[in-house]
Design a protein around this motif. Structure first.
Motif, PDB file in Angstrom:
ATOM      1  N   ALA A 254       0.857  -1.186   0.000  1.00  0.00           N
ATOM      2  CA  ALA A 254       0.000   0.000   0.000  1.00  0.00           C
ATOM      3  C   ALA A 254       0.889   1.229   0.000  1.00  0.00           C
ATOM      4  N   PRO A 255       0.344   2.379  -0.377  1.00  0.00           N
ATOM      5  CA  PRO A 255       1.149   3.597  -0.280  1.00  0.00           C
ATOM      6  C   PRO A 255       1.281   4.028   1.173  1.00  0.00           C
ATOM      7  N   LEU A 256       2.397   3.729   1.801  1.00  0.00           N
ATOM      8  CA  LEU A 256       2.592   4.079   3.209  1.00  0.00           C
ATOM      9  C   LEU A 256       3.424   5.351   3.368  1.00  0.00           C
ATOM     10  N   THR A 257       3.868   5.921   2.231  1.00  0.00           N
ATOM     11  CA  THR A 257       4.418   7.272   2.250  1.00  0.00           C
ATOM     12  C   THR A 257       3.811   8.005   1.064  1.00  0.00           C
ATOM     13  N   GLY A 258       4.055   9.309   0.995  1.00  0.00           N
ATOM     14  CA  GLY A 258       3.579  10.067  -0.150  1.00  0.00           C
ATOM     15  C   GLY A 258       2.218  10.679   0.074  1.00  0.00           C
ATOM     16  N   ASP A 259       1.645  11.248  -0.986  1.00  0.00           N
ATOM     17  CA  ASP A 259       0.474  12.090  -0.775  1.00  0.00           C
ATOM     18  C   ASP A 259      -0.826  11.311  -0.538  1.00  0.00           C
TER      19      ASP A 259
ATOM     20  N   ASP B 126       5.937  24.599   0.629  1.00  0.00           N
ATOM     21  CA  ASP B 126       5.818  23.738   1.805  1.00  0.00           C
ATOM     22  C   ASP B 126       5.818  24.547   3.095  1.00  0.00           C
ATOM     23  N   VAL B 127       6.507  25.689   3.060  1.00  0.00           N
ATOM     24  CA  VAL B 127       6.401  26.602   4.198  1.00  0.00           C
ATOM     25  C   VAL B 127       4.954  27.103   4.278  1.00  0.00           C
ATOM     26  N   PHE B 128       4.394  27.357   3.109  1.00  0.00           N
ATOM     27  CA  PHE B 128       2.984  27.737   3.004  1.00  0.00           C
ATOM     28  C   PHE B 128       2.090  26.680   3.666  1.00  0.00           C
ATOM     29  N   MET B 129       2.409  25.405   3.409  1.00  0.00           N
ATOM     30  CA  MET B 129       1.654  24.305   4.024  1.00  0.00           C
ATOM     31  C   MET B 129       1.798  24.324   5.551  1.00  0.00           C
ATOM     32  N   VAL B 130       3.054  24.491   6.011  1.00  0.00           N
ATOM     33  CA  VAL B 130       3.276  24.523   7.461  1.00  0.00           C
ATOM     34  C   VAL B 130       2.488  25.668   8.083  1.00  0.00           C
ATOM     35  N   GLY B 131       2.490  26.819   7.396  1.00  0.00           N
ATOM     36  CA  GLY B 131       1.731  27.959   7.888  1.00  0.00           C
ATOM     37  C   GLY B 131       0.252  27.629   8.000  1.00  0.00           C
ATOM     38  N   ALA B 132      -0.284  26.975   6.973  1.00  0.00           N
ATOM     39  CA  ALA B 132      -1.704  26.617   6.995  1.00  0.00           C
ATOM     40  C   ALA B 132      -1.998  25.717   8.190  1.00  0.00           C
TER      41      ALA B 132
ATOM     42  N   GLU C   9       7.563  17.884   3.365  1.00  0.00           N
ATOM     43  CA  GLU C   9       6.364  17.102   3.029  1.00  0.00           C
ATOM     44  C   GLU C   9       6.345  15.775   3.776  1.00  0.00           C
ATOM     45  N   TYR C  10       7.441  15.039   3.684  1.00  0.00           N
ATOM     46  CA  TYR C  10       7.444  13.698   4.270  1.00  0.00           C
ATOM     47  C   TYR C  10       7.492  13.758   5.795  1.00  0.00           C
ATOM     48  N   PHE C  11       8.239  14.748   6.317  1.00  0.00           N
ATOM     49  CA  PHE C  11       8.324  14.847   7.761  1.00  0.00           C
ATOM     50  C   PHE C  11       6.976  15.249   8.344  1.00  0.00           C
ATOM     51  N   SER C  12       6.292  16.183   7.682  1.00  0.00           N
ATOM     52  CA  SER C  12       4.983  16.606   8.182  1.00  0.00           C
ATOM     53  C   SER C  12       3.978  15.472   8.158  1.00  0.00           C
ATOM     54  N   SER C  13       4.142  14.535   7.228  1.00  0.00           N
ATOM     55  CA  SER C  13       3.122  13.492   7.141  1.00  0.00           C
ATOM     56  C   SER C  13       3.392  12.338   8.104  1.00  0.00           C
ATOM     57  N   LEU C  14       4.452  12.460   8.919  1.00  0.00           N
ATOM     58  CA  LEU C  14       4.643  11.449   9.970  1.00  0.00           C
ATOM     59  C   LEU C  14       3.570  11.625  11.043  1.00  0.00           C
TER      60      LEU C  14
ATOM     61  N   HIS D  76      -3.591  19.321   4.033  1.00  0.00           N
ATOM     62  CA  HIS D  76      -2.823  18.083   4.187  1.00  0.00           C
ATOM     63  C   HIS D  76      -1.373  18.349   3.793  1.00  0.00           C
ATOM     64  N   PRO D  77      -0.446  17.450   4.191  1.00  0.00           N
ATOM     65  CA  PRO D  77       0.974  17.784   4.067  1.00  0.00           C
ATOM     66  C   PRO D  77       1.464  18.014   2.636  1.00  0.00           C
ATOM     67  N   PHE D  78       0.717  17.566   1.639  1.00  0.00           N
ATOM     68  CA  PHE D  78       1.200  17.736   0.271  1.00  0.00           C
ATOM     69  C   PHE D  78       0.447  18.848  -0.452  1.00  0.00           C
ATOM     70  N   MET D  79      -0.301  19.661   0.315  1.00  0.00           N
ATOM     71  CA  MET D  79      -1.134  20.678  -0.311  1.00  0.00           C
ATOM     72  C   MET D  79      -0.329  21.800  -0.956  1.00  0.00           C
ATOM     73  N   GLY D  80       0.952  21.926  -0.589  1.00  0.00           N
ATOM     74  CA  GLY D  80       1.717  23.067  -1.068  1.00  0.00           C
ATOM     75  C   GLY D  80       2.270  22.922  -2.474  1.00  0.00           C
TER      76      GLY D  80
END
Lengths: 389, 335, 294
Positions: free
Chosen positions: A46-51, C41-47, C107-112, C217-221
């Motif tokens: 599954a996509p476990l990283t990414g958007d 991505d800074v824009f995303m963090v701000g949001a 992006e990846y760090f924020s989505s943890l 969401h973390p990839f919105m930027g």
């Protein structure tokens, strides 16, 4: 010259090291398999990283809970899960499927999430005679490609045509609505499939599709197309996308004064759907959380206990897919993929969350009714269940 | 024809590497998984060498490389799916056609837009990449075989290591001969100083377009091989984020170095997969984070790239050794 | 006609959204000539920070926005210090690669799970939405706020850059680091200030964006960042009014294309127009023709 020698040496060493790591991994898995108990490895992709990580994690929760409830056992076999991430990328999906099958030695795979990644790995799994069951990949091409049935491949969800057709029929016959507008994501074959089939069935049933508009995956502003749709004033706005996008579109549609009834597909099923906006909308789904069947009640209750939230469609379908697979392993009581495949194909009257007494058709698609739910008072309300065809 | 010394060693090295891989295949050391990763690495090498010519040697900032990769993949894949059925001749013909189509499109788009400079050129090529992506998503309206956003499958999977390896060798030789020819020198001079090159009587437009077409054709070739190795083509596999991958390979390898591009391309592909193995199942979601950190750290440690302007001896034609002395080409300065 | 005007209004809203991001983007570019891919991505963090501020921690909206702006200004300065400063005298492309790396990292760090988490969050409206009917057109208070903020940012930036000492230092640094240093300008501080202001504006944009399109969401930027950057290039990158002009044009082109030509072809047509404009104005609409170095 000397420096160059060192750089060449470094490159050679690095590549050797890489190969060795690879082989080391393989050696380890073989010794594990040799321990006293009979072990069968099941892969999970599954996509476990990414958007789309959030969808992938939902699916993973379903997979985990199914294994946990089964006590990591099926028949005489101990289940050993091997999880892998495909980042929702076709190339990576093929890479991890190859890794799971040829290196980790899995006999069956649950996954992947989207058709984009499941189509390529289903071909690879089928060629290598490994059973694959996907919870959520809806494209018909997953199990049948170029007119050929991939006989090791199954799924737990409906294929694209089913939901679109049922939604169209329901809108025409039960809601008595005659005109529709469709809005879909042109980069996502799930929404394209639902949109096209809705259009076909709706037109064939005497309805009229006024307009069909597209948007791109990352769009957040839909005002241009919604303004056009508002002018045409349709009875229905068909929105076959996932919950997060639908919530955004729904909000803007109401702002533009569109009064149409929203209708959608199983992508809506999530507690993160904007229920206030989507009030009065209908969507096709696999089950209703209010269904008193024990499978359903158990699932909803235990999921809430374990994760503190309501299960969404990704979790439910992956849970079902995993249970179908576990049942087949138990029935076959073998780790031979050919036998598991037979058992899966011959599944009879097996109850899962998304259907009572499920069996598979000749294309590896489950035969089960489509549930229609209404968003009412901020909750999902059961309306009816329709057997397709 | 007498084989020059370096060319001889180049082939000897190639044969040695090939034998090593074969031996590992037979002994079972090279599992199909690592074999696939190696094949992918070679495909990326071909594509990245294309961008190396365009950006590393000629200094034309392109952010649309993945679009040409995709054009080649779709052309070759669709042709072989419809006309060939695993026939080797058709395989090669489809690859050539894929490369030719990518090159032709590059010619048509390159003639007008290569007048743009640095970042403006970058954004124009990036825009072109997005146009191609939209085209791929709607391609099934013209040719149903392309599948549009539902993707295309059914291309015969005939590309295997032997073929990919030989193709890679040929491409490396081809690029080497181009770089060290008068054409290549002209391209490098454009990178160093376009106006000075112009003053020296170099037809800068001609050479820029030539480098762009050649580079994009190589991307197309790589795409064609990809289509024959990976069973499914989807527009999402060729979007603008993929162009960044090629760009960072070329830059991390060092501008103006084939060696750098080749080594980094292989290293990059293996890195992504090795991270998967090393991190195991409990830290799967850290893969992106660690990858990003490695990227930032390595560019800070070596801002000029791994092999900026330097080449392995094997990759330099003999008659140039005297000419170039210690530093073979100038350090890439970017723009 | 009314319909057409409504579409123009839609385009205006979209354009203003792009302008919100493009302004910070172009200012940073103007001073350091770096395509700061991490801006989106800074824009995303701000949001996210704004959302946490007013929806989770219960701060009043202005305080939440201010917190997000300050935090992102700090983030911007740290990013510059860690990832760009060591590369200041390296080839420009090195800093670009570093920016791509930072962007991926955010992006990846924020989505943890323990950071922002990967899921899509619905942003509640911090104030009730009001619609006014002006000559048959519906205008919302959010649109008015965005318009005012963009105008405010534009004027503020123009004043900052052309009327203050810091602005003068920025303009000097933009031309030549060494000359600036000789003139007694502290180059490091000036660049830090540039990043702080650019990132604070990104955060402001992020919060407003999250209010207008209530989902984060973390990839919105990525996409808004890319579109805003394209808009900045269209207007002539590095030029403050150019960013607003480019953004407004992008907004109109996208909206009118999907309204009257084809919603499927929208991005293709928008970028085709961009390429065409660049062919006739190679440095963007308001860009000066660069003096060639010989």
């Amino acid at each position: 010259m000397r420096k160059k020698f060192w750089s060449i040496l470094l490159v050679v060493l690095l590549s050797l090291a890489l190969v060795v790591t690879g082989c080391g991994g393989q050696g380890k898995t073989e010794t594990q398999g040799a321990s006293g108990e009979k072990v069968i490895k099941i892969g999970f992709i599954a996509p476990l990283t990414g958007d789309v990580k959030t969808f992938g994690e939902s699916a993973q929760k379903g997979f985990d809970l199914a294994l946990e409830q089964a006590g990591y056992k099926a028949g005489d076999f101990k289940i050993e899960p091997v999880k892998a991430d495909d980042r929702n990328d076709a190339t990576e999906a093929v890479n991890v499927a190859t890794k799971l099958i040829t290196q980790d030695g899995v006999k069956a795979i649950v996954g992947s999430l989207t058709s984009l990644t499941t189509i390529p790995i289903s071909k690879f799994a089928n060629d290598n005679k490994v059973v694959l069951i996907t919870g959520t990949a809806t494209s018909p091409k997953v199990t049948v490609d170029e007119g050929k049935r991939k006989e090791y491949i199954f799924r737990a969800c409906f294929i694209d045509p089913t939901q679109g057709t049922v939604a169209a029929k329901f809108a025409l016959e039960e809601l008595k609505l005659k005109t529709a507008a469709i809005l879909y994501d042109q980069g996502n074959d799930y929404t394209i499939g639902l949109a096209n089939n809705f259009k076909e069935a709706f037109t064939a049933g005497g309805g009229q599709v006024l307009t069909m508009e597209a948007y791109a995956k990352n769009d957040t502003d839909f005002s241009a197309v919604l303004t056009n749709i508002a002018k045409k004033n349709p009875d229905i706005l068909y929105l076959p996308d996932y919950y997060q996008k639908v919530s955004l579109i729904g909000k803007q549609a109401r702002d533009k004064g569109i009064k149409a009834v929203f209708i959608g597909g199983d992508g809506w099923d999530s507690s993160d759907l904007d229920y206030k906006t989507m009030e009065g909308g209908y969507f096709t789904n696999h089950y209703s959380a209010q269904d008193p069947r024990p499978e359903v009640q158990n699932w909803v209750k235990q999921f809430k206990e374990k994760y503190g939230q309501e299960p969404d469609a990704f979790a439910t379908l992956t849970y079902d897919a995993t249970n179908l697979l576990l049942n087949a392993i138990k029935t076959a009581n073998s780790d031979d993929p050919a036998k598991i495949k037979e058992a899966l194909q011959n599944t009879k009257d097996f109850s899962i969350v998304s259907g009572e007494k499920v069996s598979f058709d000749e294309n590896g698609n489950p035969i089960k009714p489509v549930t229609i739910l209404k968003i009412e008072g901020g909750k999902q309300k059961f309306v009816t269940a329709i057997k397709p065809n | 024809m007498k084989l020059s010394r370096n060319t001889f060693f180049y082939f000897a090295g190639a044969v040695f590497f090939f034998a090593l891989v074969k031996a590992m295949q037979f002994s079972g050391m090279l599992t199909p998984y690592w074999q696939l990763v190696l094949d992918q690495a070679l495909i990326i090498v071909i594509g990245a060498l294309g961008l190396s010519i365009i950006y590393g040697f000629t200094g034309q900032f392109s952010l649309g490389h993945a679009a040409f990769y995709g054009l080649g993949a779709y052309t070759a894949g669709a042709l072989d799916k419809v006309y060939g059925n695993g026939n080797m001749l058709f395989f090669f013909l489809s690859l050539l056609t894929g490369a030719a189509v990518a090159g032709l499109v590059a010619l048509l788009i390159g003639l007008p837009i290569l007048r743009l400079r640095s970042d403006y050129l970058g954004i124009a090529t990036l825009g072109f990449g997005i146009i191609v992506r939209v085209g791929m998503e709607n391609g099934n309206k013209l040719f149903p075989v392309l599948g549009g956003a539902t993707g295309m499958s059914g291309t015969p999977q005939v590309a295997h290591f032997d073929l990919i390896f030989i193709l890679t060798l040929i491409v490396i030789l081809l690029v080497r001969n181009f770089i060290f020819s008068t054409y290549g020198r002209a391209c490098t001079s454009i990178r160093e100083d376009e106006i000075a090159a112009d003053v020296m009587g170099i037809d800068t437009t001609r050479y820029k377009v030539m480098a762009f077409v050649l580079g994009c054709a190589l991307a197309g070739l790589a795409g064609g091989i990809y289509a024959h190795r990976y069973p499914f083509l989807h527009p999402a596999s060729f979007d603008f984020l993929k162009s960044f991958d090629f760009l960072l390979i070329v830059v991390l390898g060092g501008l103006g170095s084939m060696t750098g591009t080749i080594v980094t391309a292989v290293g990059w592909v293996f890195l992504l997969e090795v991270l998967r193995v090393v991190l195991g199942q409990n830290f799967i979601d850290w893969r992106g984070v660690i990858y990003a950190l490695i990227l930032v750290v390595s560019i800070i440690v070596r801002p000029q790239g791994l092999f900026s302007g330097k080449e392995l001896r094997l990759l330099i034609p003999d008659h140039l050794k005297m000419l170039t002395g210690k530093e073979h080409t100038h350090a890439g300065s970017g723009n | 006609m009314e319909h057409f005007l409504e579409q123009v209004l839609n385009g205006l809203q979209l354009g203003l959204m792009y302008a919100l991001i493009a302004l910070g983007y172009t200012m940073v570019y103007g001073v350091v000539q770096l395509i700061n891919f991490a801006h989106g991505d800074v824009f995303m963090v701000g949001a996210f920070l704004g959302y946490f501020g007013f929806a989770v921690w219960g701060l009043p909206l202005p305080v939440a926005i201010l917190t997000a702006m300050v935090a992102c200004a700090l983030l911007g300065v740290i990013i510059e210090r860690v990832a760009y400063r060591p590369l200041r005298y390296a080839p420009k492309i090195a800093a670009l690669i570093s920016a791509i790396g930072v962007s991926l990292f955010l992006e990846y760090f924020s989505s943890l799970k323990f950071v922002f988490g990967p899921n899509y969050r619905v942003v509640p409206r911090p104030f009730p939405e009001v619609h006014w009917n002006i000559a048959g057109l519906s205008v919302s208070n959010i649109q008015v706020i965005v318009f005012v903020v963009v105008l405010f940012m534009l004027i503020l930036l123009q004043i900052l850059i052309y009327r203050t000492k810091t602005g003068m230092a920025m303009r000097t640094v933009a031309v030549d680091h060494n000359a600036a240093r000789l003139m007694g300008v502290n180059v490091d501080t000036t660049i830090s200030i540039t990043f702080a202001i650019g990132s604070a504006f990104a955060a402001l944009g992020g919060v407003l964006y999250a209010i207008a399109y209530p989902q984060i969401h973390p990839f919105m930027g990525i996409m808004p960042g890319l579109k805003a950057f394209t808009a900045a290039v269209l207007g002539g990158i590095g030029i403050i009014p150019g960013a607003v002009l480019g953004a407004l044009i992008m907004g109109q082109v996208e909206t009118l294309t999907s309204a009257y030509i084809s919603s499927q072809m929208r991005d293709a047509i928008a970028f085709a127009i961009l390429i065409l404009v660049l062919l006739f104005r190679p440095t963007g609409l308001l860009g000066r023709t660069e003096t060639e170095k010989v």
